[in-house]
Design an enzyme around this catalytic site. Sequence first.
Site, PDB file in Angstrom:
ATOM      1  N   HIS A  35       0.888  -1.158   0.000  1.00 33.61           N
ATOM      2  CA  HIS A  35       0.000   0.000   0.000  1.00 33.61           C
ATOM      3  C   HIS A  35       0.926   1.209   0.000  1.00 33.61           C
ATOM      4  O   HIS A  35       2.010   1.161   0.583  1.00 33.61           O
ATOM      5  CB  HIS A  35      -0.884   0.014   1.243  1.00 33.61           C
ATOM      6  CG  HIS A  35      -1.598   1.312   1.452  1.00 33.61           C
ATOM      7  ND1 HIS A  35      -2.583   1.762   0.587  1.00 33.61           N
ATOM      8  CD2 HIS A  35      -1.462   2.270   2.401  1.00 33.61           C
ATOM      9  CE1 HIS A  35      -3.018   2.930   1.014  1.00 33.61           C
ATOM     10  NE2 HIS A  35      -2.362   3.265   2.112  1.00 33.61           N
ATOM     11  N   CYS A 109      -3.985   2.042  -5.226  1.00 35.08           N
ATOM     12  CA  CYS A 109      -3.346   3.123  -4.466  1.00 35.08           C
ATOM     13  C   CYS A 109      -1.948   3.435  -5.003  1.00 35.08           C
ATOM     14  O   CYS A 109      -1.515   4.590  -4.978  1.00 35.08           O
ATOM     15  CB  CYS A 109      -3.269   2.759  -2.978  1.00 35.08           C
ATOM     16  SG  CYS A 109      -2.375   1.225  -2.636  1.00 35.08           S
TER      17      CYS A 109
END
Length: 193
Positions: A35, A109
């Site tokens: 992430h 992301c």
Amino acid sequence: MASHERQVTLHIYTFAGVGGRTNSILSSLSLGLHHSGVEVSGREFSFNDGGVFQSRPHECTRGDEPQCVLKESKFLGVHVGSTNEFNGVLNELRRAFPPGSYSLTGKNCNHFADAFCRALVGCGIPSYVNRAASYGRWLNFGNKGYQIGDGASSEAPKAKPAKTDPNRSKKKELTEHQKMLLERIRNGATDKS
């Protein structure tokens, strides 16, 4: 319009919900699941199926059941521009990464972080951060996957939603360089120049 210098830092995380050994093995193959968020002026920006959101830096690492573990932070450069220019870049990316458009392999992301960094400082994120998604797209995997933040899949705890600037719709001025970078991103440019 007064120009301001804003440090741009990429935060790279591993998912707490993915077994440490599994992610360790994948990382050794340069295929770790990551992430990422981009910190600018004390706010961290990222993307999930709820759209572009902001939080306190390292928010996903906090709480009784943290979603992520910080792997590393990389200073990528300094954005020089007015508040309107910065908000213009952010608004363009909100349009390019709208709610409901998240895809594990095509628009995640890390794709957002790469586009945001390119627009702000002219360089993208390290390729290993999103390599697993690239291979997943090649193998035709996809869907929503594991996400961080408000609007994310139900497997992950939610971060607090970002406060919306009531004047955001007025802040749409981009420099010619930023417009050119965003156009290249929209057209799928992959070179690092």
